[in-house]
Design an enzyme around this catalytic site. Structure first.
Site, short mmCIF file in Angstrom:
data_model
loop_
_atom_site.label_atom_id
_atom_site.label_comp_id
_atom_site.label_asym_id
_atom_site.label_seq_id
_atom_site.Cartn_x
_atom_site.Cartn_y
_atom_site.Cartn_z
N GLU A 148 0.81 -1.23 0.00
CA GLU A 148 0.00 0.00 0.00
C GLU A 148 0.83 1.28 0.00
OE1 GLU A 148 -3.00 -0.16 3.04
OE2 GLU A 148 -4.08 -1.74 1.99
N GLU A 168 -5.66 -8.58 0.17
CA GLU A 168 -6.38 -8.29 1.42
C GLU A 168 -7.84 -8.00 1.09
OE1 GLU A 168 -4.72 -5.29 4.10
OE2 GLU A 168 -2.70 -5.92 3.57
C1 BG6 Z 1 -4.43 -2.44 5.22
C2 BG6 Z 1 -3.11 -2.82 5.78
O1 BG6 Z 1 -4.38 -1.09 4.93
O2 BG6 Z 1 -5.56 -2.51 6.03
C3 BG6 Z 1 -3.16 -3.68 7.04
O3 BG6 Z 1 -2.31 -3.42 4.80
C4 BG6 Z 1 -4.28 -3.19 7.93
O4 BG6 Z 1 -1.91 -3.61 7.66
C5 BG6 Z 1 -5.59 -3.35 7.17
O5 BG6 Z 1 -4.35 -3.83 9.16
C6 BG6 Z 1 -6.82 -2.98 7.96
O6 BG6 Z 1 -6.68 -1.69 8.51
P1 BG6 Z 1 -6.92 -1.44 10.04
O7 BG6 Z 1 -6.56 -0.03 10.27
O8 BG6 Z 1 -8.36 -1.71 10.27
O9 BG6 Z 1 -6.04 -2.37 10.77
#
Ligand code: BG6
Length: 471
Positions: free
Chosen positions: A160, A370
Site C-alpha cells: 500500500e 487483502e
Molecule cells: C491495510 C493494511 O491497509 O488494512 C493492514 O495493509 C491493515 O496492515 C488493514 O491492518 C486494515 O486496517 P486497520 O486499520 O483496520 O487495521
C-alpha cells in the site's frame, strides 16, 4: 455459480508487526510502526505471539485448508541495523516458518515491506525521504531473495504505497524542512517507486522463475451524483488516489494530468536522469489488490479548504471526518452502502468495479492480497465466536471475484482475505478484529493468547474444500 479455476490460491494474510510480537527479541530492532502504533491500544510487543506459536498457527492454516499464506518479513529482524550484519535468529525464524508452510503444501507469499521501516534508518537519513534508502532496500531484498528464494515463488514489494502516501499516519515527515508536507510526500513517493522498481529488477535477475508485484491499496471512487461537477471530482480523485500509482508501477510514467497537478501545487518530485528508465524496467508480473471499501466524492466549492481525513479509531460509528482536497474533491458518504462500526463502507460490487478498471487498463494477473471486515467479536462462555457478519461480508466479495473471473474474463489467481488470525489492527489494536482464528487477549489484558476457531473459520474451510462452489 460456476467454479473457480483449478489451483486457485485460497489464502489468508497477515503482516509481521501485527502478528509476530517478540519485537525486541533475538536481535530484532524496532521499526517505525513498533514506535508509532496508536498508544491507546495494544502495541506490537506481543501482538498475537505468532513468533513463538507459529507451528500451532500453521497447523490451524492446514486445518482451514489454506493453499497460500501471505505474510511479511520484518526488515528489522533480518537486518537490525537496517543494513550490514544479518541476524541469524531472524533468518532461522523465517526459514522454519517457510519450511513449515511448504511441508504443509501452503504456498508462501512474502511481502517484503509492510510499513515497517527500521527506526535506525529513519533516524539516520529520514527513511524514504532520502535516496540513501534505495541501496539499503536493495541489500535487504537481495538477502531475502538469496535466503528464501529457493522456496518462495511469490513476492510483494511494498504494501500500500498509496496509503502510506494518502493516510495521515503512515509516514514521517522531516521537521523544519523548507519543503511543504505535500512536496515531501511526492518526493518520498518517487523514492519509494524507485525502491519498488529496483526490487522487481533484482528479483527477475536472481529468481527468474519467481513472480513479483506490489500490494496496492485500492478503493474505487464514485461520484455523489451525475452532476458533471461531481463526475469530474470523482475522475480526479480516482487519478490522485489510484491511477497515479498504477501508472507508475505498470507504465513507468507520471501521467501528464498528474504532472500538471504537481506543478500547480508545487510538489513535483525531483526526477534524476535514469529514474524513469529504472521505473519502466521494473515490470511487475502481477498486481496484488487490497480491497476493503469504495469511496464517494463530490465537487468542492471555492470556500472548501484542504482538510485531512479524521480516522475513526474507536469503532464509534459516525465519527470519521472525510477529507477535502482543495480544488479537487470532497469525500462524502454513499447512501446505498452499509458501513461497519469504523464507518468503512461495505461494497462487494466495488471489488468487481476495481478488478475491471485495473484489468481493462493493464491486463496483468491479479491476486487479492487483502479483503475483510473489522469488527468487535465476542467470545462466548462456550468459547465460540459467532461472526456471521464476517462470513457474510466475505461471501459477497468472493461472489464478485467469481463474476469477475467468469463473466468479465479477468485473470485472478488467488484470494487472500485479511486476516488469517486476529492481530493488532494498524489503527485500532485488538478491538477491531479481522481473523478466522480468535486470539484470546484484549488491548489491556494479555490472557493466555489461546487460539479459537471462529464460525467464519468453518465457513471458509467449506469454501476452500468446494473450490468456491459452496459459499
Ligand atoms: C491495510 C493494511 O491497509 O488494512 C493492514 O495493509 C491493515 O496492515 C488493514 O491492518 C486494515 O486496517 P486497520 O486499520 O483496520 O487495521
Amino acid at each position: 455459480m460456476p467454479s473457480f479455476p483449478e489451483k486457485f490460491l485460497w489464502g489468508a494474510s497477515t503482516a509481521a508487526y501485527q502478528v509476530e510480537g517478540a519485537y525486541l527479541e533475538e536481535g530484532k530492532s524496532l521499526s517505525v510502526v513498533d514506535e508509532s502504533i496508536a498508544p491507546e491500544y495494544a502495541d506490537t510487543s506481543i501482538a498475537s505471539d505468532h513468533y513463538h506459536r507459529f507451528k500451532e498457527d500453521v497447523s490451524l492454516m492446514k486445518e482451514l485448508g489454506l493453499k497460500a499464506y501471505r505474510f511479511s518479513i520484518a526488515w528489522t529482524r533480518i537486518l537490525p541495523n537496517g543494513r550490514g550484519q544479518v541476524n541469524q535468529a531472524g533468518v532461522d525464524f523465517y526459514n522454519e516458518l517457510i519450511d513449515e508452510l511448504v511441508n504443509n503444501q501452503i504456498e508462501p507469499i512474502v511481502t517484503i515491506y509492510h510499513f515497517d521501516l527500521p527506526v535506525v534508518l529513519q533516524k539516520e537519513y529520514g527513511g524514504f525521504s532520502s535516496r540513501k534508502i534505495i541501496p539499503d532496500f536493495i541489500e535487504y531484498c537481495r538477502v531475502l531473495f538469496e535466503l528464501f528464494g529457493d522456496r518462495v515463488n511469490y513476492w510483494l514489494t511494498i504494501n500500500e504505497q498509496s496509503n502510506m502516501f494518502l493516510l495521515p499516519y503512515l509516514i514521517s515527515f522531516t521537521e523544519n524542512s523548507d519543503q511543504s508536507k505535500l512536496k515531501q510526500k511526492y518526493e518520498m513517493n518517487h523514492i519509494m517507486t524507485l525502491a519498488h522498481a529496483s526490487a522487481v529488477k533484482l528479483c527477475h535477475e536472481l529468481l527468474p522463475n519467481a513472480k513479483i508485484g506490489p500490494a496496492l491499496g485500492i478503493s474505487p471512487i464514485y461520484p455523489k451524483t451525475c452532476d458533471p461537477k461531481d463526475i469530474l471530482a470523482a475522475e480526479k480523485a480516482e487519478e490522485l488516489r489510484n491511477t497515479f500509482f498504477l501508472e507508475l508501477y505498470c507504465n513507468g510514467r507520471y501521467l501528464p494530468t498528474m504532472q500538471a497537478y504537481m506543478r500547480g501545487n508545487d510538489c513535483l518530485p525531483t526526477i534524476e536522469a535514469g529514474d524513469l528508465t529504472l521505473i519502466k524496467e521494473g515490470k511487475c508480473d502481477f498486481l496484488g489488490i487490497n480491497y476493503y471499501d469504495s469511496k464517494t466524492v463530490e465537487h468542492v466549492t471555492e470556500q472548501d479548504r484542504t482538510k485531512e481525513l479524521v480516522i475513526n479509531k474507536d469503532g464509534q460509528a459516525g465519527t470519521t471526518e472525510k477529507e477535502v482536497v482543495e480544488g479537487v474533491y470532497k469525500g462524502c458518504s454513499n447512501p446505498y452502502l452499509e458501513r461497519n462500526d469504523w464507518d468503512w463502507e461495505i461494497d462487494p460490487i466495488g471489488l468487481r468495479v476495481t478488478l475491471n478498471r485495473i484489468y481493462q487498463r493493464y491486463q496483468l494477473p491479479l491476486l487479492i492480497t487483502e479483503n475483510g471486515v473489522g469488527a468487535i467479536d465476542t467470545l462466548t462462555e462456550e468459547k465460540k465466536i459467532h461472526d456471521t457478519y464476517r462470513s457474510d461480508y466475505l461471501k459477497k466479495h468472493v461472489e464478485q471475484v467469481c463474476f469477475a473471473i467468469v463473466q468479465d474474463g479477468i485473470e485472478i489467481f488467488g484470494f487472500c482475505p485479511w486476516s488469517f488470525i486476529d492481530l493488532v489492527s494498524t489503527t485500532s489494536g485488538f478491538r477491531k478484529r479481522y481473523g478466522f482464528v480468535y486470539v484470546d487477549r484484549t488491548d489491556t489484558a494479555l490472557r493466555e493468547l489461546t487460539r479459537h476457531r471462529k464460525d467464519s473459520f468453518y465457513w471458509y474451510q467449506g469454501v476452500i474444500r468446494s473450490n468456491g462452489k459452496v459459499l
